[in-house]
Write a protein that holds these residues in place. Structure first.
Motif, PDB file in Angstrom:
ATOM      1  N   ASP A  96      40.238  29.340  47.997  1.00 57.81           N
ATOM      2  CA  ASP A  96      40.023  28.927  46.508  1.00 57.81           C
ATOM      3  C   ASP A  96      39.268  29.975  45.953  1.00 57.81           C
ATOM      4  O   ASP A  96      38.190  30.420  45.969  1.00 57.81           O
ATOM      5  CB  ASP A  96      40.358  27.695  46.336  1.00 57.81           C
ATOM      6  CG  ASP A  96      38.889  27.092  46.804  1.00 57.81           C
ATOM      7  OD1 ASP A  96      38.659  26.529  48.150  1.00 57.81           O
ATOM      8  OD2 ASP A  96      38.269  27.057  45.717  1.00 57.81           O
ATOM      9  N   TYR A  97      39.796  30.388  44.215  1.00 52.72           N
ATOM     10  CA  TYR A  97      38.814  30.979  43.235  1.00 52.72           C
ATOM     11  C   TYR A  97      38.931  30.472  41.966  1.00 52.72           C
ATOM     12  O   TYR A  97      39.552  29.720  41.569  1.00 52.72           O
ATOM     13  CB  TYR A  97      39.802  32.317  43.581  1.00 52.72           C
ATOM     14  CG  TYR A  97      39.834  32.830  44.637  1.00 52.72           C
ATOM     15  CD1 TYR A  97      40.936  32.991  45.292  1.00 52.72           C
ATOM     16  CD2 TYR A  97      39.340  34.262  44.987  1.00 52.72           C
ATOM     17  CE1 TYR A  97      41.506  33.410  46.135  1.00 52.72           C
ATOM     18  CE2 TYR A  97      39.391  34.450  45.929  1.00 52.72           C
ATOM     19  CZ  TYR A  97      40.316  34.501  46.715  1.00 52.72           C
ATOM     20  OH  TYR A  97      41.178  34.919  48.020  1.00 52.72           O
ATOM     21  N   SER A  98      38.009  30.947  41.430  1.00 55.24           N
ATOM     22  CA  SER A  98      37.278  30.210  40.089  1.00 55.24           C
ATOM     23  C   SER A  98      38.403  30.966  38.788  1.00 55.24           C
ATOM     24  O   SER A  98      39.125  32.127  38.991  1.00 55.24           O
ATOM     25  CB  SER A  98      35.858  30.827  39.723  1.00 55.24           C
ATOM     26  OG  SER A  98      35.882  32.426  39.528  1.00 55.24           O
ATOM     27  N   ASP A  99      39.289  30.737  38.009  1.00 53.76           N
ATOM     28  CA  ASP A  99      40.160  30.835  37.226  1.00 53.76           C
ATOM     29  C   ASP A  99      39.544  32.286  36.796  1.00 53.76           C
ATOM     30  O   ASP A  99      40.526  33.178  36.390  1.00 53.76           O
ATOM     31  CB  ASP A  99      40.034  30.156  36.077  1.00 53.76           C
ATOM     32  CG  ASP A  99      40.130  29.215  36.811  1.00 53.76           C
ATOM     33  OD1 ASP A  99      40.675  27.758  35.442  1.00 53.76           O
ATOM     34  OD2 ASP A  99      41.261  27.817  37.269  1.00 53.76           O
ATOM     35  N   SER A 100      37.716  32.319  36.877  1.00 51.99           N
ATOM     36  CA  SER A 100      37.288  33.816  35.616  1.00 51.99           C
ATOM     37  C   SER A 100      38.069  34.835  36.915  1.00 51.99           C
ATOM     38  O   SER A 100      37.739  36.488  36.227  1.00 51.99           O
ATOM     39  CB  SER A 100      36.387  34.151  35.629  1.00 51.99           C
ATOM     40  OG  SER A 100      35.315  33.165  36.468  1.00 51.99           O
ATOM     41  N   VAL A 101      37.973  34.786  38.152  1.00 53.60           N
ATOM     42  CA  VAL A 101      38.192  36.262  39.213  1.00 53.60           C
ATOM     43  C   VAL A 101      39.600  35.744  40.136  1.00 53.60           C
ATOM     44  O   VAL A 101      39.863  36.400  40.279  1.00 53.60           O
ATOM     45  CB  VAL A 101      37.262  35.983  39.839  1.00 53.60           C
ATOM     46  CG1 VAL A 101      35.534  36.133  39.460  1.00 53.60           C
ATOM     47  CG2 VAL A 101      37.426  34.532  41.517  1.00 53.60           C
ATOM     48  N   GLN A 102      40.125  34.581  39.550  1.00 53.67           N
ATOM     49  CA  GLN A 102      41.470  34.343  40.230  1.00 53.67           C
ATOM     50  C   GLN A 102      42.787  36.067  40.159  1.00 53.67           C
ATOM     51  O   GLN A 102      42.421  36.394  38.604  1.00 53.67           O
ATOM     52  CB  GLN A 102      42.562  33.476  39.826  1.00 53.67           C
ATOM     53  CG  GLN A 102      43.726  32.825  40.436  1.00 53.67           C
ATOM     54  CD  GLN A 102      43.353  32.392  41.879  1.00 53.67           C
ATOM     55  OE1 GLN A 102      42.753  31.665  42.047  1.00 53.67           O
ATOM     56  NE2 GLN A 102      44.172  33.269  42.525  1.00 53.67           N
ATOM     57  N   GLY A 103      42.853  36.755  40.982  1.00 55.65           N
ATOM     58  CA  GLY A 103      44.142  37.922  41.243  1.00 55.65           C
ATOM     59  C   GLY A 103      43.180  38.671  41.183  1.00 55.65           C
ATOM     60  O   GLY A 103      43.629  39.659  41.037  1.00 55.65           O
ATOM     61  N   LEU A 120      36.468  44.796  38.168  1.00 53.30           N
ATOM     62  CA  LEU A 120      35.488  44.788  37.136  1.00 53.30           C
ATOM     63  C   LEU A 120      35.405  44.280  36.202  1.00 53.30           C
ATOM     64  O   LEU A 120      35.998  46.021  35.590  1.00 53.30           O
ATOM     65  CB  LEU A 120      34.544  45.283  38.256  1.00 53.30           C
ATOM     66  CG  LEU A 120      34.037  44.602  39.396  1.00 53.30           C
ATOM     67  CD1 LEU A 120      33.637  45.227  40.711  1.00 53.30           C
ATOM     68  CD2 LEU A 120      33.506  43.437  39.032  1.00 53.30           C
ATOM     69  N   LYS A 121      34.967  43.330  35.372  1.00 53.30           N
ATOM     70  CA  LYS A 121      34.436  43.338  33.833  1.00 53.30           C
ATOM     71  C   LYS A 121      32.683  43.122  33.915  1.00 53.30           C
ATOM     72  O   LYS A 121      32.301  42.574  34.733  1.00 53.30           O
ATOM     73  CB  LYS A 121      34.939  42.232  33.456  1.00 53.30           C
ATOM     74  CG  LYS A 121      36.846  41.597  33.993  1.00 53.30           C
ATOM     75  CD  LYS A 121      37.288  41.047  33.249  1.00 53.30           C
ATOM     76  CE  LYS A 121      38.883  40.616  33.392  1.00 53.30           C
ATOM     77  NZ  LYS A 121      39.010  39.867  33.543  1.00 53.30           N
ATOM     78  N   PRO A 122      32.203  43.476  32.853  1.00 51.37           N
ATOM     79  CA  PRO A 122      30.939  43.705  32.312  1.00 51.37           C
ATOM     80  C   PRO A 122      30.471  41.736  32.938  1.00 51.37           C
ATOM     81  O   PRO A 122      29.509  41.870  33.307  1.00 51.37           O
ATOM     82  CB  PRO A 122      31.278  44.129  31.261  1.00 51.37           C
ATOM     83  CG  PRO A 122      31.950  44.767  30.979  1.00 51.37           C
ATOM     84  CD  PRO A 122      33.367  44.217  31.726  1.00 51.37           C
ATOM     85  N   GLU A 123      31.320  40.801  31.986  1.00 53.22           N
ATOM     86  CA  GLU A 123      31.278  39.946  32.635  1.00 53.22           C
ATOM     87  C   GLU A 123      31.086  39.136  34.044  1.00 53.22           C
ATOM     88  O   GLU A 123      30.094  38.371  34.512  1.00 53.22           O
ATOM     89  CB  GLU A 123      31.783  38.506  31.721  1.00 53.22           C
ATOM     90  CG  GLU A 123      33.391  38.554  32.313  1.00 53.22           C
ATOM     91  CD  GLU A 123      33.730  39.570  31.070  1.00 53.22           C
ATOM     92  OE1 GLU A 123      33.056  41.154  30.431  1.00 53.22           O
ATOM     93  OE2 GLU A 123      35.389  39.133  30.359  1.00 53.22           O
ATOM     94  N   ASP A 124      31.598  40.131  34.172  1.00 48.80           N
ATOM     95  CA  ASP A 124      30.879  39.535  36.516  1.00 48.80           C
ATOM     96  C   ASP A 124      29.384  40.278  36.841  1.00 48.80           C
ATOM     97  O   ASP A 124      29.458  40.173  37.642  1.00 48.80           O
ATOM     98  CB  ASP A 124      32.180  40.558  37.202  1.00 48.80           C
ATOM     99  CG  ASP A 124      33.846  39.957  36.969  1.00 48.80           C
ATOM    100  OD1 ASP A 124      35.103  41.053  36.923  1.00 48.80           O
ATOM    101  OD2 ASP A 124      33.879  38.890  37.227  1.00 48.80           O
ATOM    102  N   THR A 125      29.415  40.835  35.406  1.00 48.22           N
ATOM    103  CA  THR A 125      27.637  41.470  35.515  1.00 48.22           C
ATOM    104  C   THR A 125      26.779  39.916  36.305  1.00 48.22           C
ATOM    105  O   THR A 125      26.937  38.880  36.268  1.00 48.22           O
ATOM    106  CB  THR A 125      26.489  41.725  35.065  1.00 48.22           C
ATOM    107  OG1 THR A 125      27.453  43.015  34.448  1.00 48.22           O
ATOM    108  CG2 THR A 125      25.508  41.772  35.340  1.00 48.22           C
ATOM    109  N   ALA A 126      26.296  39.849  37.806  1.00 47.57           N
ATOM    110  CA  ALA A 126      25.164  38.569  38.112  1.00 47.57           C
ATOM    111  C   ALA A 126      24.664  38.604  39.579  1.00 47.57           C
ATOM    112  O   ALA A 126      24.945  40.246  40.628  1.00 47.57           O
ATOM    113  CB  ALA A 126      26.614  37.482  38.148  1.00 47.57           C
ATOM    114  N   ASN A 127      23.813  38.337  40.067  1.00 38.68           N
ATOM    115  CA  ASN A 127      23.318  37.841  41.126  1.00 38.68           C
ATOM    116  C   ASN A 127      24.557  37.060  42.039  1.00 38.68           C
ATOM    117  O   ASN A 127      24.525  35.612  41.770  1.00 38.68           O
ATOM    118  CB  ASN A 127      21.590  37.309  41.050  1.00 38.68           C
ATOM    119  CG  ASN A 127      21.475  38.050  42.251  1.00 38.68           C
ATOM    120  OD1 ASN A 127      21.697  38.804  43.523  1.00 38.68           O
ATOM    121  ND2 ASN A 127      19.972  36.754  42.714  1.00 38.68           N
TER     122      ASN A 127
END
Length: 115
Positions: free
Chosen positions: A58-65, A85-92
């Motif tokens: 299962d996946y979070s809504d923000s990354v589904q697909g 990938l989107k800039p908002e995917d920037t994270a650790n």
């Protein structure tokens, strides 16, 4: 001793792809759930994707697909394929193993998505 090690992070342009790996020091079977989480400074760590011992995902809504979690057919590795990938995917990005009542964490790998 359970150890998890993430790898595969880096700098990528928007709409690009990365594949993260989580290598475990124990066999990934028998009631173990592996999850990928991400965290940006001063915010909570959020679940991105997880896979059960039986292979359910299962996946979070923000990354589904866009993201896909999978296990290696041989060995003790779980992957997170990240596309579009989107800039908002920037994270650790961290992987975590839930084994019974225990949760084990890796040290994380940084993903930076540029515009």
């Amino acid at each position: 001793q359970v150890q998890l090690r993430e790898s595969g992070g880096g700098l990528v342009q928007a709409r690009g792809s990365l594949r993260l790996s989580c290598d475990a020091s124990v066999t990934l079977i028998s009631s173990k759930v592996i999850g990928w989480y991400r965290q940006v400074p001063a915010e909570q760590r959020d679940l991105v994707a997880r896979i059960t011992a039986g292979g359910s995902t299962d996946y979070s809504d923000s990354v589904q697909g866009r993201f896909s979690i999978s296990r290696a057919k041989v060995g003790n590795t779980v992957y997170l394929q990240m596309d579009s990938l989107k800039p908002e995917d920037t994270a650790n990005y961290f992987c975590a193993m839930t084994w019974g009542t225990m949760v084990y964490w890796g040290q994380g790998t940084q993903v930076t998505v540029s515009t």
